[in-house]
Design a protein around this motif. Structure first.
Motif, PDB file in Angstrom:
ATOM      1  N   ILE A   1      -7.608   9.844  -8.894  1.00  0.00           N
ATOM      2  CA  ILE A   1      -6.472   9.277  -9.616  1.00  0.00           C
ATOM      3  C   ILE A   1      -6.058   7.993  -8.905  1.00  0.00           C
ATOM      4  CG2 ILE A   1      -5.564  11.423 -10.586  1.00  0.00           C
ATOM      5  CD1 ILE A   1      -3.495  11.438  -8.319  1.00  0.00           C
ATOM      6  N   PRO A   2      -5.895   6.893  -9.658  1.00  0.00           N
ATOM      7  CA  PRO A   2      -5.446   5.644  -9.037  1.00  0.00           C
ATOM      8  C   PRO A   2      -3.948   5.688  -8.790  1.00  0.00           C
ATOM      9  CG  PRO A   2      -5.778   5.325 -11.384  1.00  0.00           C
ATOM     10  CD  PRO A   2      -6.188   6.737 -11.093  1.00  0.00           C
ATOM     11  N   VAL A   3      -3.518   5.204  -7.651  1.00  0.00           N
ATOM     12  CA  VAL A   3      -2.089   5.144  -7.334  1.00  0.00           C
ATOM     13  C   VAL A   3      -1.845   3.930  -6.456  1.00  0.00           C
ATOM     14  CG1 VAL A   3      -2.406   6.733  -5.380  1.00  0.00           C
ATOM     15  CG2 VAL A   3      -0.129   6.399  -6.351  1.00  0.00           C
ATOM     16  N   LYS A   4      -0.796   3.201  -6.733  1.00  0.00           N
ATOM     17  CA  LYS A   4      -0.509   1.967  -6.002  1.00  0.00           C
ATOM     18  C   LYS A   4       0.090   2.273  -4.637  1.00  0.00           C
ATOM     19  CE  LYS A   4       0.189  -0.992 -10.047  1.00  0.00           C
ATOM     20  NZ  LYS A   4       1.137  -1.891 -10.766  1.00  0.00           N
TER      21      LYS A   4
ATOM     22  N   LEU B   1      -7.124  10.815  -4.024  1.00  0.00           N
ATOM     23  CA  LEU B   1      -6.229   9.669  -4.222  1.00  0.00           C
ATOM     24  C   LEU B   1      -7.003   8.370  -4.017  1.00  0.00           C
ATOM     25  CD1 LEU B   1      -3.008  10.871  -2.349  1.00  0.00           C
ATOM     26  CD2 LEU B   1      -3.740  11.322  -4.700  1.00  0.00           C
ATOM     27  N   ASN B   2      -6.981   7.535  -5.031  1.00  0.00           N
ATOM     28  CA  ASN B   2      -7.603   6.212  -4.962  1.00  0.00           C
ATOM     29  C   ASN B   2      -6.475   5.192  -4.840  1.00  0.00           C
ATOM     30  OD1 ASN B   2      -9.234   3.990  -5.125  1.00  0.00           O
ATOM     31  ND2 ASN B   2      -9.793   4.280  -7.277  1.00  0.00           N
ATOM     32  N   VAL B   3      -6.116   4.846  -3.609  1.00  0.00           N
ATOM     33  CA  VAL B   3      -4.957   3.980  -3.363  1.00  0.00           C
ATOM     34  C   VAL B   3      -5.325   2.527  -3.668  1.00  0.00           C
ATOM     35  CG1 VAL B   3      -3.262   3.211  -1.674  1.00  0.00           C
ATOM     36  CG2 VAL B   3      -4.100   5.575  -1.621  1.00  0.00           C
ATOM     37  N   GLN B   4      -4.497   1.893  -4.502  1.00  0.00           N
ATOM     38  CA  GLN B   4      -4.705   0.497  -4.878  1.00  0.00           C
ATOM     39  C   GLN B   4      -3.979  -0.412  -3.889  1.00  0.00           C
ATOM     40  OE1 GLN B   4      -6.650   0.003  -7.882  1.00  0.00           O
ATOM     41  NE2 GLN B   4      -6.901   2.186  -7.455  1.00  0.00           N
ATOM     42  N   PHE B   5      -4.743  -1.242  -3.162  1.00  0.00           N
ATOM     43  CA  PHE B   5      -4.129  -2.203  -2.233  1.00  0.00           C
ATOM     44  C   PHE B   5      -4.909  -3.507  -2.324  1.00  0.00           C
ATOM     45  CE2 PHE B   5      -6.582   1.049   0.034  1.00  0.00           C
ATOM     46  CZ  PHE B   5      -7.628   0.296   0.577  1.00  0.00           C
ATOM     47  N   PRO B   6      -4.474  -4.590  -1.590  1.00  0.00           N
ATOM     48  CA  PRO B   6      -5.078  -5.926  -1.755  1.00  0.00           C
ATOM     49  C   PRO B   6      -6.598  -5.913  -1.724  1.00  0.00           C
ATOM     50  CG  PRO B   6      -3.158  -6.080  -0.370  1.00  0.00           C
ATOM     51  CD  PRO B   6      -3.354  -4.619  -0.646  1.00  0.00           C
TER      52      PRO B   6
END
Length: 276
Positions: free
Chosen positions: A157-160, A252-257
């Motif tokens: 699941i993508p999460v910022k 968890l697929n953490v969205q970062f720069p």
């Protein structure tokens, strides 16, 4: 509910007795306990389709007896010990000692059972209550985010980064209610960017939600951090009728720069492709 109909008392002759619940230990479990008011009762568990005997545990010479379920008189039939015939379609038989035989236990039999006996002088005594719990094991669990069911075929699941995340674990069946718990496992590669992992990374708040049937437990991360990338959230479902707990999980697929994402992608390559 049990079949609650007008009931005819059954005659009984015999000596005074005080008995305990008997159960087939291969399918049933029972023990003595007490409620918050100090009232003693027998807690009994039974699998569906089993056969039970609830004994009329009173200490008087009684001539008649009845059985109640959740306060309602249950229609029973006197067991025929002569030819051992069973009445077709009737599951509640009472023997000459007032004991109740329940054939082919069903979920509707779940509840409080109690024998009430009367002697020849009209003196009435109630036996120790039996709290019968008919087991119904949960079949599966599923995860929700924003009240949407997650696709079990997609483990990510993508999460910022810095976002608030709540994942709900839901089970729609089970008697008694199953127990749900969460476990957070950090991804080892994500830790390479954070040599000193802050304590808040492991701060997972669990909240049980009331459900009429089944159970629900919400896991909340107040702030999703970079160290949560590739972390696994696992919900465990435990139940007395299950030999092993059920589980369901998500990554968890953490969205970062983007530049940091490329670095993470490089770390996941085999050693020879990274020039190691």
């Amino acid at each position: 509910h049990a079949e609650s109909k007008p009931h005819t008392r059954h005659p009984h002759t015999g000596s005074a007795h005080r008995r305990t619940i008997r159960a087939d230990t291969r399918t049933n479990l029972s023990y003595e306990t007490a409620n918050a008011d100090g009232e003693a009762y027998t807690q009994m568990y039974s699998r569906q389709n089993a056969a039970l005997v609830l004994e009329c545990a009173v200490n008087i010479n009684f001539s008649t007896s009845i059985w109640l379920k959740d306060g309602q008189i249950v229609q029973t039939i006197l067991k025929d010990n002569t030819n051992n015939k069973r009445v077709i379609g009737h599951r509640f038989l009472v023997d000459a000692n007032g004991n109740l035989e329940i054939d082919n236990v069903r979920l509707e039999d779940d509840g409080r059972w109690q024998c009430e006996a009367e002697d020849a002088f009209g003196f009435v005594v109630q036996g120790k209550p039996v709290q019968l719990t008919v087991l119904d094991p949960p079949k599966k669990a599923y995860l929700l985010i924003d009240n949407r069911i997650l696709d079990p075929g997609n483990p990510f699941i993508p999460v910022k980064e810095n976002a608030d995340l709540t994942v709900s674990c839901v089970v729609d069946e089970g008697n008694p209610k199953p127990s749900l718990s969460w476990e957070l496992t950090l991804g080892s590669l994500a830790l390479l960017d954070a040599p000193e992992v802050p304590l808040e990374v492991l701060n997972l708040t669990e909240t049980m939600r009331d459900q009429k049937v089944g159970a629900r437990n919400d896991a909340r991360l107040g702030r999703v951090l970079r160290a949560h990338h590739n972390a696994t959230l696992t919900c465990f479902v435990r139940h007395i009728a299950l030999e092993q707990p059920l589980n369901v999980s998500v990554l968890l697929n953490v969205q970062f720069p983007e530049e940091l994402r490329r670095k993470h992608a490089a770390l996941m390559l085999p050693d020879y492709e990274r020039g190691v």
